[in-house]
Enzyme design. Structure first.
Site, PDB file in Angstrom:
ATOM      1  N   HIS A   1       0.786  -0.911   0.053  1.00  0.00           N
ATOM      2  CA  HIS A   1      -0.112  -0.155   0.017  1.00  0.00           C
ATOM      3  C   HIS A   1       0.791   1.141  -0.070  1.00  0.00           C
ATOM      4  CE1 HIS A   1      -3.142   2.905   1.198  1.00  0.00           C
ATOM      5  NE2 HIS A   1      -3.834   1.936   0.766  1.00  0.00           N
TER       6      HIS A   1
ATOM      7  N   ASP B   1      -7.835  -5.501   0.206  1.00  0.00           N
ATOM      8  CA  ASP B   1      -8.357  -6.120  -0.804  1.00  0.00           C
ATOM      9  C   ASP B   1      -8.052  -7.706  -0.785  1.00  0.00           C
ATOM     10  OD1 ASP B   1      -9.743  -4.201  -2.120  1.00  0.00           O
ATOM     11  OD2 ASP B   1      -7.866  -3.347  -3.298  1.00  0.00           O
TER      12      ASP B   1
HETATM   13  N1  ACO Z   1       4.340  -7.607  -4.780  1.00  0.00           N
HETATM   14  C1  ACO Z   1       5.743  -7.754  -4.861  1.00  0.00           C
HETATM   15  N2  ACO Z   1       6.439  -6.342  -4.638  1.00  0.00           N
HETATM   16  C2  ACO Z   1       5.758  -5.413  -4.480  1.00  0.00           C
HETATM   17  C3  ACO Z   1       4.370  -5.404  -4.181  1.00  0.00           C
HETATM   18  C4  ACO Z   1       3.688  -6.572  -4.331  1.00  0.00           C
HETATM   19  N3  ACO Z   1       2.189  -6.382  -4.017  1.00  0.00           N
HETATM   20  N4  ACO Z   1       4.092  -4.140  -4.003  1.00  0.00           N
HETATM   21  C5  ACO Z   1       5.026  -3.269  -3.894  1.00  0.00           C
HETATM   22  N5  ACO Z   1       6.272  -4.345  -4.254  1.00  0.00           N
HETATM   23  C6  ACO Z   1       7.481  -3.668  -4.321  1.00  0.00           C
HETATM   24  C7  ACO Z   1       7.886  -3.105  -5.577  1.00  0.00           C
HETATM   25  O1  ACO Z   1       8.510  -3.765  -6.563  1.00  0.00           O
HETATM   26  C8  ACO Z   1       8.998  -2.161  -5.158  1.00  0.00           C
HETATM   27  O2  ACO Z   1      10.501  -2.649  -4.987  1.00  0.00           O
HETATM   28  P1  ACO Z   1      11.803  -2.030  -5.376  1.00  0.00           P
HETATM   29  O3  ACO Z   1      11.766  -0.940  -4.241  1.00  0.00           O
HETATM   30  O4  ACO Z   1      12.838  -3.248  -5.183  1.00  0.00           O
HETATM   31  O5  ACO Z   1      11.656  -1.385  -6.963  1.00  0.00           O
HETATM   32  C9  ACO Z   1       8.576  -1.764  -3.739  1.00  0.00           C
HETATM   33  O6  ACO Z   1       7.971  -2.932  -3.269  1.00  0.00           O
HETATM   34  C10 ACO Z   1       7.870  -0.375  -3.483  1.00  0.00           C
HETATM   35  O7  ACO Z   1       6.914  -0.481  -4.387  1.00  0.00           O
HETATM   36  P2  ACO Z   1       6.095   0.718  -5.262  1.00  0.00           P
HETATM   37  O8  ACO Z   1       5.462   0.289  -6.415  1.00  0.00           O
HETATM   38  O9  ACO Z   1       7.101   1.750  -5.476  1.00  0.00           O
HETATM   39  O10 ACO Z   1       4.908   1.174  -3.985  1.00  0.00           O
HETATM   40  P3  ACO Z   1       3.755   2.409  -4.396  1.00  0.00           P
HETATM   41  O11 ACO Z   1       3.661   2.791  -3.035  1.00  0.00           O
HETATM   42  O12 ACO Z   1       4.282   3.146  -5.414  1.00  0.00           O
HETATM   43  O13 ACO Z   1       2.713   1.157  -4.687  1.00  0.00           O
HETATM   44  C11 ACO Z   1       0.886  -0.259  -4.663  1.00  0.00           C
HETATM   45  C12 ACO Z   1       1.696   0.761  -3.997  1.00  0.00           C
HETATM   46  C13 ACO Z   1       0.445   0.132  -5.827  1.00  0.00           C
HETATM   47  C14 ACO Z   1      -0.392  -0.466  -3.696  1.00  0.00           C
HETATM   48  C15 ACO Z   1       1.696  -1.639  -4.789  1.00  0.00           C
HETATM   49  O14 ACO Z   1       2.098  -2.211  -3.668  1.00  0.00           O
HETATM   50  C16 ACO Z   1       0.941  -2.685  -5.760  1.00  0.00           C
HETATM   51  O15 ACO Z   1       1.191  -2.566  -6.916  1.00  0.00           O
HETATM   52  N6  ACO Z   1       0.396  -3.799  -4.809  1.00  0.00           N
HETATM   53  C17 ACO Z   1      -0.509  -4.648  -5.802  1.00  0.00           C
HETATM   54  C18 ACO Z   1      -1.918  -3.943  -6.061  1.00  0.00           C
HETATM   55  C19 ACO Z   1      -2.696  -3.915  -4.930  1.00  0.00           C
HETATM   56  O16 ACO Z   1      -3.015  -4.603  -4.089  1.00  0.00           O
HETATM   57  N7  ACO Z   1      -3.498  -2.611  -4.629  1.00  0.00           N
HETATM   58  C20 ACO Z   1      -4.477  -2.257  -3.949  1.00  0.00           C
HETATM   59  C21 ACO Z   1      -4.052  -1.062  -3.275  1.00  0.00           C
HETATM   60  S1  ACO Z   1      -5.238  -0.753  -1.690  1.00  0.00           S
HETATM   61  C22 ACO Z   1      -6.483   0.098  -2.647  1.00  0.00           C
HETATM   62  O17 ACO Z   1      -6.283   0.527  -3.761  1.00  0.00           O
HETATM   63  C23 ACO Z   1      -7.800  -0.192  -1.785  1.00  0.00           C
END
Ligand code: ACO
Length: 428
Positions: free
Chosen positions: A306, A363
């Site tokens: 998140h 979720d």
């Molecule tokens: N699985 C594996 N790795 C992940 C995940 C994941 N679900 N989420 C983040 N990471 C990793 C990224 O690869 C990144 O790694 P790095 O630093 O080595 O490049 C690091 O964690 C940070 O991730 P970002 O994408 O920069 O974090 P951001 O805050 O931009 O993204 C997000 C948040 C979009 C929710 C992300 O965690 C994601 O895509 N999760 C899966 C989708 C999801 O469940 N979304 C629902 C959100 S809640 C809602 O909307 C109600």
């Protein structure tokens, strides 16, 4: 406003910028005069360090896993409150006294029907249309039907539009489902609760009476409360940005629905369940964990991570307990729940997820519950949109009444070509 300021050393000298205190949470540096005083912009793609507005509706402390609506913790609201009460709270700032709650509930129930002509809109969609495509279209079209609530300068019209949106969203979402399965649309039954009425419109048929199961009704109520608002997330910011130009509320909420659809936001509940089904058995979990950790693989664990919560998502805890409750009530042993629990356990003990502070979000378990209740996967995000509508309209109302409100207009760091002369096609 505090009397503190920060000094920034910039080319051409130092500049002072005021520091503003919220009631709780980090202080913010007021950079509104940055460009006029220094000729420089800030660069913050994804707005990770930028407060786009001031708001008194929802507070999140991502490190501590705290979510408050108007000061009230989300777990208390999910446990003790009704969705109508939470709607009133978000819209008006206080928990309503009994008479006010009664009046508000009555008002919402008087707006649940759709204009009959809207039914013809549905027929224009293919049967296999995604419910979110239908929601975008039908909600946007409300502005063509309810002209008496589109003058955004009139607070009374703004409130009528807000009531209409909250009231009609269950009817719109349920009709999208009915259309896709070829069953007749169900008219609302205002003697039922907001959630009971939605369940009946979705799963009932005109040929038979429908009995609302109180355990399912309570689970739906919790799901709606847990999704009601989440401060300046992508879809809410979209609603505010659309509304900042003076667009009518129905158009603004349609914009929010479009943004919510994406798998990184509201589409994650659908994506999470699809992922759990694809994994299928606990034996395959290590393979998917390895993929999630592989930099060269775009796969992510859906329902994990998140932007704001870096400790745990307080909504996920309530959701997990509700999943257990619903599956027990319905006497379902769903292998997907076993996969979800084992996946959560393994990920929470894996250094990759620990280091990156990745926890299950709201979720992760909601799809398991909605699946058990009988919603098709495509409906999951539509349910999220339904529940989030109150948050969107509360934030939209707050923005319109804010005397400091301006049209939203971010700047950019330009990286394209510098000025050059046009070359006729024959000379290129
Ligand atoms: N699985 C594996 N790795 C992940 C995940 C994941 N679900 N989420 C983040 N990471 C990793 C990224 O690869 C990144 O790694 P790095 O630093 O080595 O490049 C690091 O964690 C940070 O991730 P970002 O994408 O920069 O974090 P951001 O805050 O931009 O993204 C997000 C948040 C979009 C929710 C992300 O965690 C994601 O895509 N999760 C899966 C989708 C999801 O469940 N979304 C629902 C959100 S809640 C809602 O909307 C109600």
């Amino acid at each position: 406003m505090s009397d503190k300021s920060v000094k920034m050393e910039m080319p051409g000298g130092a500049h002072d910028f005021p520091v503003i205190d919220g009631t709780v949470g980090p202080q913010v540096i007021d950079i509104r005069k940055l460009y006029s005083e220094t000729g420089m912009f800030t660069f913050d793609p994804g707005y990770t360090s930028t407060a786009s507005c001031q708001s008194a509706i929802t507070y999140i402390d991502g490190e501590q896993g705290i979510l408050l609506h108007r000061g009230y913790p989300i777990d208390q609201l999910a446990q003790h409150s009704t969705f109508m009460e939470v709607c009133y709270l978000l819209l008006h700032g206080e928990l309503p006294a009994a008479q006010k709650l009664h009046d508000f509930t009555y008002t919402i129930s008087r707006h649940t029907m759709l204009h009959e002509q809207l039914a013809t809109f549905y027929r224009g969609f293919r049967r296999d249309a995604h419910p979110m495509a239908i929601m975008c279209g039908v909600v946007g079209a409300l502005s063509a039907f309810y002209h008496d609530s589109t003058d955004i300068t009139d607070p009374e019209q703004r409130m009528i539009a807000s009531h209409r949106l909250i009231a009609k969203m269950p009817t719109i979402a349920a009709s999208a489902h009915k259309y896709s399965i070829g069953q007749p649309f169900m008219y609302p039954d205002n003697s039922l609760s907001y959630t009971g009425n939605f369940l009946r419109m979705t799963f009932g048929v005109p040929a038979e009476p429908y009995e609302v199961n109180p355990i399912i009704e309570r689970a739906m109520r919790r799901i709606f409360i847990l999704h009601a608002d989440h401060e300046q997330n992508a879809s809410t910011s979209t609603v505010r940005l659309a509304g900042s130009s003076g667009a009518n509320p129905f158009a603004c909420i349609a914009a929010g629905i479009a943004c919510l659809w994406g798998p990184a936001h509201g589409g994650a509940n659908e994506a999470a369940l699809n992922m759990l089904r694809e994994i299928g058995t606990t034996k395959r979990i290590p393979e998917y964990i390895a993929r999630a950790k592989d930099k060269d693989d775009p796969f992510r664990l859906m329902g994990f991570g998140h932007r704001v919560y870096k400790n745990f998502d307080p909504r996920a805890k309530v959701m997990k307990a509700t999943a257990d409750e619903v599956l027990k009530e319905l006497n379902i042993t769903d292998p997907v729940l076993d996969v979800a629990k084992e996946l959560e356990h393994i990920a929470l003990n894996d250094p990759y997820f620990i280091d990156k502070k990745l926890y299950p979000n709201v979720d992760f378990y909601s799809g398991v519950i909605l699946n058990a209740i009988g919603f098709p996967t495509e409906m999951f995000t539509a349910l999220f949109a339904l529940a989030r509508t109150v948050g969107w309209v509360a934030q939209w109302n707050e923005m319109i009444s804010d005397p400091e409100q301006k049209i939203g207009r971010p700047r950019q760091l330009y990286t394209g070509a510098t000025q050059r002369d046009y070359v006729p096609v024959s000379k290129r």
